[in-house]
Write a protein that holds these residues in place. Structure first.
Motif, mmCIF file in Angstrom:
data_model
loop_
_atom_site.group_PDB
_atom_site.id
_atom_site.type_symbol
_atom_site.label_atom_id
_atom_site.label_comp_id
_atom_site.label_asym_id
_atom_site.label_seq_id
_atom_site.Cartn_x
_atom_site.Cartn_y
_atom_site.Cartn_z
ATOM 1 N N PHE A 167 3.682 3.816 6.292
ATOM 2 C CA PHE A 167 2.331 4.230 5.936
ATOM 3 C C PHE A 167 1.835 5.313 6.883
ATOM 4 O O PHE A 167 1.285 6.321 6.470
ATOM 5 C CB PHE A 167 1.399 3.022 5.986
ATOM 6 C CG PHE A 167 0.051 3.325 5.410
ATOM 7 C CD1 PHE A 167 -0.157 3.254 4.053
ATOM 8 C CD2 PHE A 167 -0.994 3.701 6.229
ATOM 9 C CE1 PHE A 167 -1.389 3.554 3.521
ATOM 10 C CE2 PHE A 167 -2.226 3.997 5.696
ATOM 11 C CZ PHE A 167 -2.428 3.929 4.346
ATOM 12 N N ARG A 216 1.335 13.032 5.373
ATOM 13 C CA ARG A 216 1.933 14.182 4.699
ATOM 14 C C ARG A 216 1.198 14.521 3.410
ATOM 15 O O ARG A 216 1.323 15.615 2.893
ATOM 16 C CB ARG A 216 3.401 13.896 4.372
ATOM 17 C CG ARG A 216 4.292 13.931 5.581
ATOM 18 C CD ARG A 216 5.728 13.812 5.194
ATOM 19 N NE ARG A 216 6.160 14.956 4.385
ATOM 20 C CZ ARG A 216 7.407 15.120 3.971
ATOM 21 N NH1 ARG A 216 8.300 14.217 4.263
ATOM 22 N NH2 ARG A 216 7.734 16.161 3.258
ATOM 23 N N LEU A 217 0.498 13.544 2.867
ATOM 24 C CA LEU A 217 -0.159 13.751 1.580
ATOM 25 C C LEU A 217 -1.531 14.383 1.738
ATOM 26 O O LEU A 217 -1.974 15.151 0.909
ATOM 27 C CB LEU A 217 -0.297 12.421 0.836
ATOM 28 C CG LEU A 217 0.988 11.608 0.697
ATOM 29 C CD1 LEU A 217 0.719 10.322 -0.055
ATOM 30 C CD2 LEU A 217 2.041 12.411 -0.035
ATOM 31 N N THR A 218 -2.244 14.033 2.825
ATOM 32 C CA THR A 218 -3.557 14.623 3.045
ATOM 33 C C THR A 218 -3.639 15.101 4.490
ATOM 34 O O THR A 218 -2.927 14.610 5.341
ATOM 35 C CB THR A 218 -4.681 13.582 2.841
ATOM 36 O OG1 THR A 218 -4.216 12.351 3.346
ATOM 37 C CG2 THR A 218 -5.052 13.461 1.388
ATOM 38 N N ILE A 258 9.999 11.031 -1.991
ATOM 39 C CA ILE A 258 9.465 10.094 -0.985
ATOM 40 C C ILE A 258 9.395 8.690 -1.578
ATOM 41 O O ILE A 258 9.785 7.712 -0.940
ATOM 42 C CB ILE A 258 8.060 10.524 -0.498
ATOM 43 C CG1 ILE A 258 8.093 11.919 0.101
ATOM 44 C CG2 ILE A 258 7.546 9.555 0.549
ATOM 45 C CD1 ILE A 258 6.729 12.428 0.484
ATOM 46 N N ILE A 298 0.049 3.860 -2.989
ATOM 47 C CA ILE A 298 -0.593 5.151 -2.756
ATOM 48 C C ILE A 298 0.251 6.284 -3.350
ATOM 49 O O ILE A 298 -0.266 7.180 -4.032
ATOM 50 C CB ILE A 298 -0.776 5.402 -1.241
ATOM 51 C CG1 ILE A 298 -1.734 4.374 -0.639
ATOM 52 C CG2 ILE A 298 -1.257 6.808 -0.963
ATOM 53 C CD1 ILE A 298 -3.178 4.615 -0.915
ATOM 54 N N LEU A 299 1.587 6.198 -3.128
ATOM 55 C CA LEU A 299 2.478 7.239 -3.664
ATOM 56 C C LEU A 299 2.446 7.242 -5.182
ATOM 57 O O LEU A 299 2.352 8.307 -5.813
ATOM 58 C CB LEU A 299 3.904 7.001 -3.172
ATOM 59 C CG LEU A 299 4.178 7.450 -1.748
ATOM 60 C CD1 LEU A 299 5.471 6.869 -1.256
ATOM 61 C CD2 LEU A 299 4.219 8.962 -1.691
ATOM 62 N N VAL A 308 11.178 5.416 -0.130
ATOM 63 C CA VAL A 308 10.422 4.224 0.264
ATOM 64 C C VAL A 308 10.955 3.002 -0.473
ATOM 65 O O VAL A 308 11.152 1.930 0.121
ATOM 66 C CB VAL A 308 8.911 4.416 -0.016
ATOM 67 C CG1 VAL A 308 8.162 3.114 0.148
ATOM 68 C CG2 VAL A 308 8.325 5.448 0.916
ATOM 69 N N VAL A 349 4.221 8.494 6.142
ATOM 70 C CA VAL A 349 4.190 9.098 4.803
ATOM 71 C C VAL A 349 2.796 9.610 4.460
ATOM 72 O O VAL A 349 2.639 10.730 3.998
ATOM 73 C CB VAL A 349 4.662 8.081 3.739
ATOM 74 C CG1 VAL A 349 4.374 8.571 2.348
ATOM 75 C CG2 VAL A 349 6.140 7.827 3.902
ATOM 76 N N PHE A 350 1.804 8.783 4.722
ATOM 77 C CA PHE A 350 0.469 9.111 4.244
ATOM 78 C C PHE A 350 -0.101 10.410 4.815
ATOM 79 O O PHE A 350 -0.663 11.203 4.065
ATOM 80 C CB PHE A 350 -0.465 7.932 4.496
ATOM 81 C CG PHE A 350 -1.632 7.919 3.565
ATOM 82 C CD1 PHE A 350 -1.433 7.929 2.193
ATOM 83 C CD2 PHE A 350 -2.927 7.917 4.053
ATOM 84 C CE1 PHE A 350 -2.500 7.927 1.323
ATOM 85 C CE2 PHE A 350 -3.996 7.922 3.183
ATOM 86 C CZ PHE A 350 -3.787 7.925 1.824
ATOM 87 N N ARG A 366 -0.669 8.850 -6.492
ATOM 88 C CA ARG A 366 -0.613 10.312 -6.388
ATOM 89 C C ARG A 366 0.161 10.920 -7.549
ATOM 90 O O ARG A 366 -0.296 11.833 -8.233
ATOM 91 C CB ARG A 366 0.069 10.732 -5.082
ATOM 92 C CG ARG A 366 -0.795 10.610 -3.886
ATOM 93 C CD ARG A 366 -1.967 11.534 -4.004
ATOM 94 N NE ARG A 366 -3.022 11.112 -3.113
ATOM 95 C CZ ARG A 366 -3.423 11.817 -2.078
ATOM 96 N NH1 ARG A 366 -2.892 12.976 -1.825
ATOM 97 N NH2 ARG A 366 -4.393 11.371 -1.314
ATOM 98 N N ILE A 399 0.783 -1.237 0.000
ATOM 99 C CA ILE A 399 0.000 0.000 0.000
ATOM 100 C C ILE A 399 0.821 1.296 0.000
ATOM 101 O O ILE A 399 0.520 2.180 -0.786
ATOM 102 C CB ILE A 399 -1.061 -0.037 1.120
ATOM 103 C CG1 ILE A 399 -2.150 -1.017 0.698
ATOM 104 C CG2 ILE A 399 -1.678 1.318 1.377
ATOM 105 C CD1 ILE A 399 -3.154 -1.316 1.754
ATOM 106 N N PRO A 400 1.885 1.428 0.838
ATOM 107 C CA PRO A 400 2.629 2.703 0.778
ATOM 108 C C PRO A 400 3.128 3.057 -0.621
ATOM 109 O O PRO A 400 2.955 4.191 -1.079
ATOM 110 C CB PRO A 400 3.794 2.471 1.735
ATOM 111 C CG PRO A 400 3.342 1.440 2.669
ATOM 112 C CD PRO A 400 2.422 0.564 1.896
ATOM 113 N N PHE A 410 7.034 14.227 -3.954
ATOM 114 C CA PHE A 410 6.480 12.869 -3.938
ATOM 115 C C PHE A 410 7.455 11.870 -4.535
ATOM 116 O O PHE A 410 7.594 10.760 -4.046
ATOM 117 C CB PHE A 410 5.171 12.828 -4.721
ATOM 118 C CG PHE A 410 4.054 13.549 -4.050
ATOM 119 C CD1 PHE A 410 3.584 13.108 -2.824
ATOM 120 C CD2 PHE A 410 3.472 14.665 -4.623
ATOM 121 C CE1 PHE A 410 2.552 13.767 -2.192
ATOM 122 C CE2 PHE A 410 2.444 15.324 -3.992
ATOM 123 C CZ PHE A 410 1.979 14.879 -2.778
#
Lengths: 219, 199
Positions: free
Chosen positions: B135, B141-143, A197, A173-174, A201, B138-139, A177, A169-170, A194
């Motif tokens: 997760f 930071r995006l929303t 990041i 999701i990136l 990751v 990082v996450f 985006r 998932i990490p 992004f």
């Protein structure tokens, strides 16, 4: 690192793959059929958000199918043979590089058919390809380790998919985006954060899987 | 517990949830950290007991996440007007975290051979914990999060929490962590006795 052994192992993987034409053809048909079905089901409602989400879902499932069989051949006598002959680092890196190349080529095929059947909406093509490459790298690192784990468990295929979903998932999701930004054709400077990041990751995934693999190897 | 609390918009009396909800999740993370530590220790030292301790810690962590989820959900019903939302990165992170540990239990149960089981589940535990942390970090930071203290929402900031509350809050954190440590201690002693009986 880039020694004869590594190259020989990668070559062996490709030889085995092309010898079994049914499995390669199977994956290609799987991808094209999935895209065809999505083109039919999402007939008139393709907007950038849906396009993006659908593409990555197809990518996710084909990636799990492709990388899931990395270690199915390595059992019993073959495993013992590998254990005696190679260092875990060399062996794992060869699997990782092979999975990466294979995944990247399949994802480019996916992109081609997807753009053809469903529609082409990308405005910043170079950025999209960069994200795709980075996602392939992260996915191959995670999935190679997960497939090594799944090969030790009993019902291999189910295990492979449930092990992979939460840890992917990490990266997913990136990638979602940044690829959304590539579709909208935003400037590179917007995505720079992004991308950074995503690269870090990926680095963590690769380092961690290389560090942890030797322990599985001994089991 | 029923002491005076600062009146803040939206939160009102529900601010007391801070004494339960937040410490429970901190204790959960604490237990997951212990689980990670024992998994790494097992891979280094090959002592089977360490792997059982890692499993016990993950079990306690999952146990704590259930009341953590319930208190959060109840609180959200009265402040956000919904039991659950997919818009909040912390909620998503928690869902992923619980999923990861349930999969860890399934994986551990599916391998029969003892040494292989210990190794494989330790490797998955370490990898999954790092991905979970990524997760969580990082996450957000995006929303923006809907949680108090994030995105301009009140609470937990320097000016929102008064000293009385802070006193109770930190003792609650210590209390829940000690409680989780006590649970872990009992589980560890049970598995020690079991392994002695088996031998």
């Amino acid at each position: 690192m880039f020694n004869q052994q590594l190259l020989a192992l990668i070559k062996k993987e490709f030889t085995l793959e092309f010898r079994q034409k049914a499995s390669l053809g199977g994956i290609l048909v799987y991808v094209v059929a999935t895209i065809f079905i999505s083109a039919l089901s999402f007939n008139k409602i393709i907007v950038p958000e849906v396009w993006n989400a659908l593409f990555w879902i197809i990518f996710l499932f084909s990636a799990i199918t492709i990388c899931g069989k990395s270690f199915t051949k390595e059992s019993g006598g073959a495993a013992l043979n590998n254990y005696v002959l190679y260092k875990p680092l060399t062996f794992f890196t060869s699997k990782l590089i092979y999975n990466f190349i294979f995944l990247l080529s399949i994802s480019l095929v996916t992109l081609f058919f997807y753009s053809w059947f469903v529609g082409y909406l990308i405005n910043n093509f170079a950025l999209f390809i960069l994200v795709l490459t980075l996602a392939c790298l992260g996915f191959s690192a995670i999935l190679t380790l997960m497939s090594a784990i799944a090969s030790k468990a009993d019902n291999n295929y189910t295990m492979m998919s449930i092990l992979s979903f939460p840890v992917l998932i990490p990266v997913l999701i990136l990638a979602l985006r940044v690829s959304r930004q590539a579709i909208d054709g935003l400037a590179w400077s917007v995505s720079a954060d992004f991308l950074l990041i995503l690269i870090s990751v990926n680095t963590i995934c690769i380092v961690l899987s290389i560090l942890l693999f030797p322990y599985l190897w001994r089991a | 517990m029923l002491g005076a609390v600062p009146r803040l918009p939206i939160l009102n009396e529900t601010i007391r949830n801070l004494y339960y909800h937040v410490p429970l999740w901190w204790a959960m993370m604490f237990q997951m950290g212990i689980s990670l530590f024992y998994s790494a220790k097992f891979l280094k030292g090959e002592n089977k007991q360490d792997e059982r301790f890692a499993y016990n810690a993950a079990l306690v962590g999952i146990l704590l996440s259930i009341p953590g989820l319930i208190t959060g959900s109840l609180w959200a019903r009265y402040t956000w007007g919904t039991w659950w939302t997919f818009q909040d990165p912390k909620l998503n992170g928690v869902a992923i975290g619980i999923l990861i540990y349930l999969i860890y239990f399934i994986l551990r149960a599916s391998i029969i051979q003892e040494t292989a089981r210990a190794r494989v589940s330790s490797v998955f535990n370490i990898f999954a914990f790092v991905m979970f942390m990524l997760f969580i970090m990082v996450f957000p930071r995006l929303t923006d999060s809907l949680h108090p203290g994030n995105g301009g929402n009140p609470a937990f900031g320097k000016y929102d929490l008064d000293n009385n509350m802070r006193l109770i809050f930190y003792s609650a954190v210590i209390g829940w962590m000690c409680f989780s440590g006590w649970l872990l201690n009992i589980l560890n002693r049970i598995s020690l006795i079991k392994s002695k009986i088996d031998d």
